[in-house]
Design a protein around this motif. Structure first.
Motif, PDB file in Angstrom:
ATOM      1  N   CYS A 198       6.940  67.741 -11.150  1.00 30.39           N
ATOM      2  CA  CYS A 198       5.885  66.925 -10.525  1.00 30.39           C
ATOM      3  C   CYS A 198       6.464  65.654  -9.917  1.00 30.39           C
ATOM      4  O   CYS A 198       6.121  65.269  -8.789  1.00 30.39           O
ATOM      5  N   ALA A 199       7.353  64.983 -10.664  1.00 25.77           N
ATOM      6  CA  ALA A 199       7.944  63.744 -10.147  1.00 25.77           C
ATOM      7  C   ALA A 199       8.770  64.015  -8.898  1.00 25.77           C
ATOM      8  O   ALA A 199       8.745  63.237  -7.936  1.00 25.77           O
ATOM      9  N   GLY A 200       9.523  65.126  -8.888  1.00 18.86           N
ATOM     10  CA  GLY A 200      10.319  65.454  -7.713  1.00 18.86           C
ATOM     11  C   GLY A 200       9.463  65.745  -6.494  1.00 18.86           C
ATOM     12  O   GLY A 200       9.778  65.307  -5.375  1.00 18.86           O
ATOM     13  N   LEU A 201       8.372  66.471  -6.683  1.00 15.43           N
ATOM     14  CA  LEU A 201       7.480  66.752  -5.551  1.00 15.43           C
ATOM     15  C   LEU A 201       6.825  65.474  -5.043  1.00 15.43           C
ATOM     16  O   LEU A 201       6.706  65.269  -3.829  1.00 15.43           O
TER      17      LEU A 201
ATOM     18  N   LEU B  11      -2.286  60.188   5.322  1.00  8.23           N
ATOM     19  CA  LEU B  11      -2.144  61.100   6.457  1.00  8.23           C
ATOM     20  C   LEU B  11      -1.335  62.332   6.074  1.00  8.23           C
ATOM     21  O   LEU B  11      -1.716  63.468   6.389  1.00  8.23           O
ATOM     22  N   PHE B  12      -0.203  62.125   5.397  1.00  4.93           N
ATOM     23  CA  PHE B  12       0.629  63.264   5.033  1.00  4.93           C
ATOM     24  C   PHE B  12      -0.093  64.211   4.090  1.00  4.93           C
ATOM     25  O   PHE B  12      -0.062  65.436   4.272  1.00  4.93           O
ATOM     26  N   LEU B  13      -0.750  63.680   3.058  1.00  2.18           N
ATOM     27  CA  LEU B  13      -1.421  64.541   2.092  1.00  2.18           C
ATOM     28  C   LEU B  13      -2.550  65.341   2.746  1.00  2.18           C
ATOM     29  O   LEU B  13      -2.741  66.518   2.436  1.00  2.18           O
ATOM     30  N   ALA B  14      -3.303  64.716   3.658  1.00  2.00           N
ATOM     31  CA  ALA B  14      -4.376  65.435   4.344  1.00  2.00           C
ATOM     32  C   ALA B  14      -3.813  66.528   5.241  1.00  2.00           C
ATOM     33  O   ALA B  14      -4.308  67.664   5.261  1.00  2.00           O
TER      34      ALA B  14
ATOM     35  N   VAL C 128       0.045  71.045  -7.212  1.00  2.00           N
ATOM     36  CA  VAL C 128       0.404  69.625  -7.151  1.00  2.00           C
ATOM     37  C   VAL C 128       0.002  69.033  -5.807  1.00  2.00           C
ATOM     38  O   VAL C 128      -0.545  67.916  -5.730  1.00  2.00           O
ATOM     39  N   ALA C 129       0.222  69.781  -4.721  1.00  2.00           N
ATOM     40  CA  ALA C 129      -0.101  69.267  -3.386  1.00  2.00           C
ATOM     41  C   ALA C 129      -1.606  69.071  -3.215  1.00  2.00           C
ATOM     42  O   ALA C 129      -2.057  68.016  -2.751  1.00  2.00           O
TER      43      ALA C 129
ATOM     44  N   LEU D 230      -7.006  63.759  -5.524  1.00  2.00           N
ATOM     45  CA  LEU D 230      -7.022  62.538  -6.334  1.00  2.00           C
ATOM     46  C   LEU D 230      -6.774  61.299  -5.472  1.00  2.00           C
ATOM     47  O   LEU D 230      -7.435  60.274  -5.640  1.00  2.00           O
ATOM     48  N   TYR D 231      -5.839  61.406  -4.534  1.00  2.00           N
ATOM     49  CA  TYR D 231      -5.541  60.244  -3.699  1.00  2.00           C
ATOM     50  C   TYR D 231      -6.727  59.884  -2.817  1.00  2.00           C
ATOM     51  O   TYR D 231      -7.075  58.710  -2.669  1.00  2.00           O
TER      52      TYR D 231
END
Length: 607
Positions: A324-327, A364-367, A563-564, A570-571
């Protein structure tokens, strides 16, 4: 005559009886009579059932996930979540839906207990019908509760939302598909579906009449009413996640519906004190969530999750934390890459304005990443220019050039890593291939592009627009660091689960990422990612059983997807609870007036 506006409902007129055509009641009566007549002719009823059930394809067809998903969509829990997410202004449909719950329950269970019609799986042996999901044999059949619920909610939405005619037709078409799914999964006779559809129309009409005469709609538009609705949506999301529907292959639809309800709840709570319709954009979550859930149910219908769960249970706690931390670290690197990309663009095109912050870049990246995972054929790429234009006012042409440049960077870096990890032969041969590829990229390709630009002016214009303000070496280093970190994480997970040597795990992970980059693929690269890792294992002759390697690939892929998507949910949820802010001025006319003549001569014209 329309009634006068009600100031207590955000300036909107209350529900009017003219919204409900008189012939709706006639259609409801005709459907109930048709279902009753068919119930009295069991030979015809059974013949129609056999014809429709066999045409649906059965549990082994690709349509099995679709029919199971539509049955889940017809649950009362699902329809209430959809209505709550769609109705963001007057709460008229939602108020009628709350009234519809006891009405529909009465019109469902009273006929069931009176008629006591047996279900198809109870009357026929298993070899004479197709059953999708768990067979239902104990509860009475007449009428279909799913068909009743679907048509009741379609009536409410078509009558109370003020939709255009095509939207009303679309919502009733979905109700028809839900009703047909009950025959396809082997749960109901055609007579049950017809009677359920008629009773659903009747339930919706009764609920609309009750909602017009009650203060519930007015109360739901008050701030405390909206907050209570937000809590209700949150509880509905939790209930959907733990609901045992009897259709395991439709679980992806339960996940997407729960995500939709969670986002709707957060938006409603945040805008509880705002004017009605302030969060109307949240309603746009409904169609993509429904379509994505149905698509995933179809694509993952044959997936066996037991080996995946067993593989993931074999990971030690430190490995979970490291993965999780690496991702998350790779997400941060990609977000910083976006921030620098648009920071340099802003200095060239909008001097004096603050461009994307790191928070904006992460959002932006997560969306964009979530859109890529959910939509097939890399259709989620369209979300990048759309989000930049809608949320940050960046012209679509500039956003498209940025997307092409970022994908070229990814292709170059991932291609070099593929040569280093997958090329057969000695390490020196791989190193030589990487050096040759770097020579082509850094020396020969620029010269070829310059020569082509001199011959073709159009190519020179394309090259200039693409490479403008993109000579930042740190962007390349961020791209390389992102891919190295992500491949180390995923390769380490494969090495632990398969088990494999660490270098072999990284090499197979490179193959999986190369396959996901292909334009033709399912959502999130499901299938192509696992197939590429299996093929890489055979190519490199790794010391792992093919079945074990495939299960490990599916487990790592599922973990990275979870995770993604959870990180995005959550964000965004936390971001919606924080005060809103505007990252920069989007009044381009004011920007142009403030730019001096010298700046205009030195920079490109403002878009």
């Amino acid at each position: 005559m329309p009634s006068s506006p009600d100031p207590n409902v955000a300036g909107e007129p209350p529900l009017r009886s003219s919204h409900v055509p008189w012939w709706s009641l006639a259609i409801a009566v005709l459907l109930i009579l048709a279902g009753t007549a068919l119930q009295l002719r069991p030979e015809l009823n059974h013949a129609l059932f056999r014809l429709a059930n066999q045409a649906a394809g059965g549990p082994d067809a690709w349509t099995a996930g679709l029919w199971a998903g539509l049955s889940v969509a017809g649950l009362g829990l699902s329809t209430l979540m959809v209505v709550a997410a769609l109705d963001r202004t007057r709460q008229a449909a939602l108020a009628a839906a709350l009234w519809c719950i006891p009405v529909a329950a009465l019109l469902t269970h009273l006929p069931k207990n009176l008629v006591r019609s047996p279900r198809p799986p109870k009357l026929w042996p298993a070899d004479q019908l197709w059953v999708i999901g768990e067979p239902i044999v104990h509860s009475p059949s007449m009428p279909s509760g799913h068909a009743l619920t679907a048509f009741a909610m379609a009536t409410l939405l078509a009558s109370a939302m003020g939709w255009a005619r095509w939207q009303q037709v679309a919502v009733f078409a979905v109700a028809v598909l839900v009703a047909l799914s009950r025959i396809a999964v082997g749960a109901h006779w055609p007579s049950d579906v017809l009677a359920g559809a008629g009773l659903g129309l009747l339930s919706g009409l009764i609920a609309l009449a009750l909602a017009q005469r009650s203060p519930l709609q007015r109360w739901l538009n008050l701030p405390r009413g909206r907050r209570l609705l937000a809590v209700l949506e949150l509880l509905l999301a939790v209930a959907m996640l733990v609901q045992k529907t009897g259709y395991p292959i439709a679980q992806p639809l339960q996940w997407t519906l729960a995500l939709m309800s969670l986002c709707s709840a957060v938006s409603r709570w945040q805008n509880a004190d705002a004017p009605a319709g302030a969060d109307a954009r949240a309603a746009r979550l409904v169609p993509p969530c429904l379509l994505a859930g149905l698509a995933l149910a179809v694509l993952l219908r044959n997936a066996s999750w037991q080996p995946v769960a067993e593989a993931l249970r074999g990971l030690p706690p430190w490995a979970w934390l490291a993965l999780c931390a690496g991702l998350w670290g790779s997400y941060a690197l990609r977000a910083e890459r976006l921030r620098r990309e648009w920071g340099t663009w802003g200095r060239a095109n909008r001097p004096g304005h603050t461009m994307l912050t790191l928070h904006d870049s992460v959002d932006l990246f997560l969306a964009h990443n979530a859109a890529l995972l959910v939509l097939p054929m890399r259709a989620g790429e369209a979300g990048y220019p759309w989000l930049l234009n809608r949320r940050f006012g960046i012209p679509v042409a500039d956003a498209l050039r940025s997307l092409v440049w970022l994908r070229l960077q990814d292709a170059c870096v991932l291609g070099l890593l593929g040569l280093a990890c997958l090329l057969p032969g000695s390490p020196w041969l791989r190193l030589g291939a990487v050096a040759l590829a770097l020579l082509v990229l850094l020396v020969l390709l620029p010269r070829l592009s310059s020569w082509l630009g001199a011959k073709v002016p159009r190519w020179q214009a394309v090259q200039t627009g693409l490479l403008a303000h993109r000579d930042d070496r740190l962007g390349w280093l961020l791209c390389l660091a992102n891919w190295c970190l992500k491949l180390l994480v995923l390769g380490g997970g494969l090495a632990l689960l398969a088990p494999l040597p660490w270098l072999a795990g990284v090499s197979t992970a490179v193959a999986g990422e190369l396959a996901v980059a292909l334009p033709i693929q399912a959502p999130a690269g499901v299938g192509s990612y696992e197939a590429a890792i299996w093929a890489a294992g055979q190519w490199l002759q790794v010391a792992a059983e093919p079945a074990r390697l495939t299960s490990a690939a599916l487990a790592v892929h599922a973990l990275s997807l979870a995770v993604a998507l959870l990180s995005f949910a959550l964000y965004r949820g936390v971001a919606m609870l924080l005060p809103r802010r505007t990252p920069f001025t989007t009044d381009f006319a004011a920007d142009a007036a403030n730019v001096t003549a010298s700046q205009r001569s030195a920079d490109r014209p403002l878009p």
